[in-house]
Design an enzyme around this catalytic site. Sequence first.
Site, PDB file in Angstrom:
ATOM      1  N   LYS A 177       0.827  -1.205   0.000  1.00 46.00           N
ATOM      2  CA  LYS A 177       0.000   0.000   0.000  1.00 46.00           C
ATOM      3  C   LYS A 177       0.868   1.265   0.000  1.00 46.00           C
ATOM      4  CE  LYS A 177      -2.006  -1.162   3.928  1.00 46.00           C
ATOM      5  NZ  LYS A 177      -1.288  -2.447   4.198  1.00 46.00           N
ATOM      6  N   ARG A 198      -9.537   0.528   8.632  1.00 43.48           N
ATOM      7  CA  ARG A 198      -9.082  -0.819   8.959  1.00 43.48           C
ATOM      8  C   ARG A 198     -10.138  -1.611   9.713  1.00 43.48           C
ATOM      9  NH1 ARG A 198      -3.281   0.250   8.925  1.00 43.48           N
ATOM     10  NH2 ARG A 198      -2.049  -1.607   9.277  1.00 43.48           N
ATOM     11  N   ARG A 207      11.508  -5.384   5.058  1.00 44.82           N
ATOM     12  CA  ARG A 207      11.199  -3.972   4.787  1.00 44.82           C
ATOM     13  C   ARG A 207      12.128  -3.010   5.524  1.00 44.82           C
ATOM     14  NH1 ARG A 207       5.154  -1.985   5.420  1.00 44.82           N
ATOM     15  NH2 ARG A 207       5.257  -2.948   7.477  1.00 44.82           N
ATOM     16  N   ARG A 257      11.295  -0.528  10.999  1.00 41.96           N
ATOM     17  CA  ARG A 257      10.261  -0.302  12.008  1.00 41.96           C
ATOM     18  C   ARG A 257      10.402  -1.296  13.146  1.00 41.96           C
ATOM     19  NH1 ARG A 257       4.834   0.086   8.574  1.00 41.96           N
ATOM     20  NH2 ARG A 257       4.093  -1.036  10.402  1.00 41.96           N
ATOM     21  N   ARG A 296      -0.674  -8.997  13.689  1.00 47.67           N
ATOM     22  CA  ARG A 296      -1.138  -8.045  12.673  1.00 47.67           C
ATOM     23  C   ARG A 296      -1.978  -8.749  11.608  1.00 47.67           C
ATOM     24  NH1 ARG A 296       4.508  -5.425  11.585  1.00 47.67           N
ATOM     25  NH2 ARG A 296       3.521  -4.178   9.967  1.00 47.67           N
TER      26      ARG A 296
HETATM   27  P1  ADP Z   1       1.404  -1.842   7.736  1.00 40.84           P
HETATM   28  O1  ADP Z   1       2.162  -1.096   6.684  1.00 40.84           O
HETATM   29  O2  ADP Z   1       2.166  -2.996   8.296  1.00 40.84           O
HETATM   30  O3  ADP Z   1       0.016  -2.205   7.325  1.00 40.84           O
HETATM   31  P2  ADP Z   1       0.848   0.654   9.118  1.00 40.84           P
HETATM   32  O4  ADP Z   1       2.023   1.541   8.983  1.00 40.84           O
HETATM   33  O5  ADP Z   1      -0.332   0.931   8.256  1.00 40.84           O
HETATM   34  O6  ADP Z   1       1.322  -0.875   8.960  1.00 40.84           O
HETATM   35  O7  ADP Z   1       0.344   0.605  10.628  1.00 40.84           O
HETATM   36  C1  ADP Z   1       1.241   0.322  11.688  1.00 40.84           C
HETATM   37  C2  ADP Z   1       0.446   0.153  12.982  1.00 40.84           C
HETATM   38  O8  ADP Z   1      -0.245   1.383  13.280  1.00 40.84           O
HETATM   39  C3  ADP Z   1      -0.644  -0.910  12.936  1.00 40.84           C
HETATM   40  O9  ADP Z   1      -0.143  -2.196  13.241  1.00 40.84           O
HETATM   41  C4  ADP Z   1      -1.610  -0.388  14.001  1.00 40.84           C
HETATM   42  O10 ADP Z   1      -1.136  -0.653  15.302  1.00 40.84           O
HETATM   43  C5  ADP Z   1      -1.539   1.127  13.802  1.00 40.84           C
HETATM   44  N1  ADP Z   1      -2.538   1.615  12.813  1.00 40.84           N
HETATM   45  C6  ADP Z   1      -2.286   2.190  11.607  1.00 40.84           C
HETATM   46  N2  ADP Z   1      -3.436   2.521  10.976  1.00 40.84           N
HETATM   47  C7  ADP Z   1      -4.442   2.137  11.814  1.00 40.84           C
HETATM   48  C8  ADP Z   1      -5.861   2.173  11.724  1.00 40.84           C
HETATM   49  N3  ADP Z   1      -6.479   2.673  10.652  1.00 40.84           N
HETATM   50  N4  ADP Z   1      -6.553   1.664  12.779  1.00 40.84           N
HETATM   51  C9  ADP Z   1      -5.951   1.154  13.862  1.00 40.84           C
HETATM   52  N5  ADP Z   1      -4.632   1.074  14.006  1.00 40.84           N
HETATM   53  C10 ADP Z   1      -3.865   1.561  12.993  1.00 40.84           C
HETATM   54  P1  ADP Z   2       2.216  -1.857   3.242  1.00 40.70           P
HETATM   55  O1  ADP Z   2       2.234  -0.355   3.189  1.00 40.70           O
HETATM   56  O2  ADP Z   2       1.016  -2.439   2.561  1.00 40.70           O
HETATM   57  O3  ADP Z   2       2.401  -2.400   4.620  1.00 40.70           O
HETATM   58  P2  ADP Z   2       4.821  -1.654   1.861  1.00 40.70           P
HETATM   59  O4  ADP Z   2       4.487  -0.801   0.678  1.00 40.70           O
HETATM   60  O5  ADP Z   2       5.541  -1.032   2.977  1.00 40.70           O
HETATM   61  O6  ADP Z   2       3.462  -2.386   2.395  1.00 40.70           O
HETATM   62  O7  ADP Z   2       5.622  -2.941   1.325  1.00 40.70           O
HETATM   63  C1  ADP Z   2       6.129  -3.909   2.224  1.00 40.70           C
HETATM   64  C2  ADP Z   2       7.494  -4.387   1.727  1.00 40.70           C
HETATM   65  O8  ADP Z   2       7.335  -5.145   0.521  1.00 40.70           O
HETATM   66  C3  ADP Z   2       8.469  -3.265   1.402  1.00 40.70           C
HETATM   67  O9  ADP Z   2       9.762  -3.702   1.768  1.00 40.70           O
HETATM   68  C4  ADP Z   2       8.355  -3.092  -0.112  1.00 40.70           C
HETATM   69  O10 ADP Z   2       9.568  -2.624  -0.691  1.00 40.70           O
HETATM   70  C5  ADP Z   2       8.037  -4.531  -0.565  1.00 40.70           C
HETATM   71  N1  ADP Z   2       7.109  -4.582  -1.719  1.00 40.70           N
HETATM   72  C6  ADP Z   2       6.057  -3.773  -1.983  1.00 40.70           C
HETATM   73  N2  ADP Z   2       5.416  -4.164  -3.100  1.00 40.70           N
HETATM   74  C7  ADP Z   2       6.073  -5.282  -3.551  1.00 40.70           C
HETATM   75  C8  ADP Z   2       5.891  -6.163  -4.683  1.00 40.70           C
HETATM   76  N3  ADP Z   2       4.887  -5.980  -5.557  1.00 40.70           N
HETATM   77  N4  ADP Z   2       6.760  -7.182  -4.818  1.00 40.70           N
HETATM   78  C9  ADP Z   2       7.764  -7.390  -3.915  1.00 40.70           C
HETATM   79  N5  ADP Z   2       7.992  -6.586  -2.854  1.00 40.70           N
HETATM   80  C10 ADP Z   2       7.162  -5.544  -2.662  1.00 40.70           C
END
Ligand code: ADP
Ligand code: ADP
Length: 216
Positions: free
Chosen positions: A13, A88, A127, A161, A172
């Site tokens: 995302k 979410r 990541r 992170r 998660r």
């Molecule tokens: P990821 O990229 O792994 O999906 P995020 O950066 O979106 O993680 O979120 C990291 C953490 O922040 C989540 O595990 C949760 O604890 C909190 N968080 C983020 N967005 C939300 C949301 N919309 N509702 C509840 N918790 C959230």
């Molecule tokens: P989210 O925001 O959904 O938690 P991220 O965009 O941070 O996910 O992506 C998670 C990890 O996977 C990062 O290290 C990113 O570089 C890698 N990644 C993202 N998209 C792809 C893909 N299509 N194929 C392989 N690796 C990816």
Amino acid sequence: MNIILLGPPGAGKGTQARILMDRDAMVQLSTGDMLRAAVAAGTEVGQKADAVMKAGGLVSDDIVIGVVDERLDQPDVVQGVIFDGFPRTTPQAEALDTLLAKKSMTLDAVVNIEVDDAAMVDRISGRYTCGNCGEGYHDRDKKPAVDGVCDKCGSTEFKRRKDDNAETVASRLKEYHAETAPLISYYQGTGKLRSVDGMAHIDDVTTSIKTALGAA
Ligand code: ADP
Ligand code: ADP
Ligand code: ZN
């Protein structure tokens, strides 16, 4: 255009939001980034969110909705918002409907990035991001062109992170399936849902999203 990028942790995302933001001058609204900034700044929201985030749980709906409500009052949202990691939960999705109506904004499409659970652990454990500009990288799948140097800004500082570890991934993913996956049918019911294959190469995922939005 205002869109939601939906998908489990590690789906891509943030990666796709940044690409869309660069190309189309849209604004990325990442609740994860905003909460991490609040934790770093030690605000009241940050203090409440810190332990929950470390444990891989979900921060309470009230807190997250409040953060989004405030962010949507900023003037730059007219450029179009990419919601990344929000909503979410079903109450968050309902609150977003109310917020958008209140602010005279519309939701154009919800892009569901589909990925296998098995790939999540690998995505999350590999990541890391640039400490200066936030560009995202992956140990195997997205390395900088020059080892140790950010492609975007040239910085040599990178960070991982705290919650990107094997222990939190399980909780998660569990939260995703229990709370977030039901949003797929929530948005299916509105006719705005588009699904893309998130297991494809990063560039191909971007192309699929573009195609999906063209049809939105
Ligand atoms: P990821 O990229 O792994 O999906 P995020 O950066 O979106 O993680 O979120 C990291 C953490 O922040 C989540 O595990 C949760 O604890 C909190 N968080 C983020 N967005 C939300 C949301 N919309 N509702 C509840 N918790 C959230
Ligand atoms: P989210 O925001 O959904 O938690 P991220 O965009 O941070 O996910 O992506 C998670 C990890 O996977 C990062 O290290 C990113 O570089 C890698 N990644 C993202 N998209 C792809 C893909 N299509 N194929 C392989 N690796 C990816
Ligand atoms: Zn950088």
